[in-house]
Enzyme design. Structure first.
Site, PDB file in Angstrom:
ATOM      1  CE1 TYR A  98      42.423  44.728  37.622  1.00 39.01           C
ATOM      2  CE2 TYR A  98      40.993  42.836  38.211  1.00 39.01           C
ATOM      3  CZ  TYR A  98      42.297  43.337  37.316  1.00 39.01           C
ATOM      4  OH  TYR A  98      42.717  42.859  36.124  1.00 39.01           O
ATOM      5  CB  CYS A 101      39.461  42.690  43.166  1.00 42.23           C
ATOM      6  SG  CYS A 101      39.934  40.992  43.776  1.00 42.23           S
ATOM      7  CG  PHE A 103      39.573  37.382  45.743  1.00 42.92           C
ATOM      8  CD1 PHE A 103      39.140  36.335  46.827  1.00 42.92           C
ATOM      9  CD2 PHE A 103      39.014  37.449  44.646  1.00 42.92           C
ATOM     10  CE1 PHE A 103      38.147  35.664  46.210  1.00 42.92           C
ATOM     11  CE2 PHE A 103      37.886  36.695  44.188  1.00 42.92           C
ATOM     12  CZ  PHE A 103      37.502  35.560  45.113  1.00 42.92           C
ATOM     13  CB  CYS A 104      42.069  43.671  45.828  1.00 41.35           C
ATOM     14  SG  CYS A 104      42.880  43.024  44.421  1.00 41.35           S
TER      15      CYS A 104
END
Length: 259
Positions: A98, A101, A103-104
């Site tokens: 995403y 996001c 974490f991305c």
């Protein structure tokens, strides 16, 4: 110092991930409410002044502060490039994500820092059709020469070891700041992005228009997503004892930039 630069870039990317939701230039989406280092479906700048007691129009403060620092941050990232030896460079890297996001963003920051070429597949958080082939139903997912890697910190550790096999997996400073991003910074983002119902709707209006959705999905995403994330933000605020969303965000940003 060199080993700390990837961690710096990770935190900077997380700090910048909310820019576009409230009027700044870069595209972004909401912080997820997923696990510690992965985003489940339906995310702050150098020294910031104390939040004003006056009501501020949605997005103005964030847009201004990020705009003032964007050039400096971009310059810092440009200087941080380190390309792995050619024989250790992964050849076929695909990131399922995403857009904002956190974490991305961590994984993208690592790939960008080491100048590793990769393709991006934007995942539809409603259908998740892009990752139906995987048993892991969160993002990020990274495929490297056909191998699936999951969990942002595990992805980074594995890639770090592959491209620099003679280095320690991670040093103490880098590990500390990664934990700080995972365990503190990401938890103050949602209470700020979805602080009010109107701000939640504003955020999801952007997401619905720019995310990987069909025309018929956009309405549901905007209203159902805004309602869900507004409630999630309130739960996060209570869980992490956040009494003032803006002050907590500014404190986090200042903690990072001072360090």
């Amino acid at each position: 110092m060199r080993s700390l630069r990837p961690a710096q870039t990770l935190a900077l990317r997380s700090l910048l991930s909310a820019r576009a939701l409230h009027g700044a230039a870069s595209p972004a989406a909401p912080a997820a409410a997923g696990g510690a280092r992965g985003c489940a479906p339906l995310v702050p700048p150098p020294r910031l002044p104390p939040p004003s007691s006056r009501a501020v129009p949605a997005g103005v403060a964030g847009a201004v502060s990020f705009s003032l620092t964007f050039a400096t941050v971009a310059a810092a990232e440009a200087k941080a490039k380190e390309r792995p030896p050619t024989d250790l460079l992964p050849q076929n890297v695909v990131l399922y994500q995403y857009q904002a996001c956190p974490f991305c963003n961590k994984v993208r920051a690592f790939l960008d820092y080491h100048d590793i070429p990769y393709k991006v597949v934007e995942v539809n958080p409603l259908s998740k059709k892009e990752i139906k082939w995987s048993d892991y139903k969160k993002v990020p997912i990274l495929t490297v020469d056909g191998e699936q890697l999951v969990d942002s910190s595990d992805i980074i550790n594995i890639l770090q070891h592959r491209i620099k096999p003679d280095d320690k997996l991670t040093d103490e400073d880098e590990a500390k700041w990664r934990r700080w991003v995972d365990e503190h910074l990401v938890h103050v983002l949602s209470p700020n992005i979805y602080r009010t119902t109107s701000e939640a709707l504003e955020s999801f209006d952007y997401i619905a228009k720019h995310g990987n959705f069909s025309f018929t999905e956009r309405f549901a995403v905007k209203y159902a997503g805004a309602a869900a994330m507004y409630m999630v933000s309130k739960k996060l605020k209570k869980k992490y004892n956040i009494t003032d969303e803006r002050a907590s965000l500014y404190d986090a940003a200042n903690t990072w930039f001072q360090a």
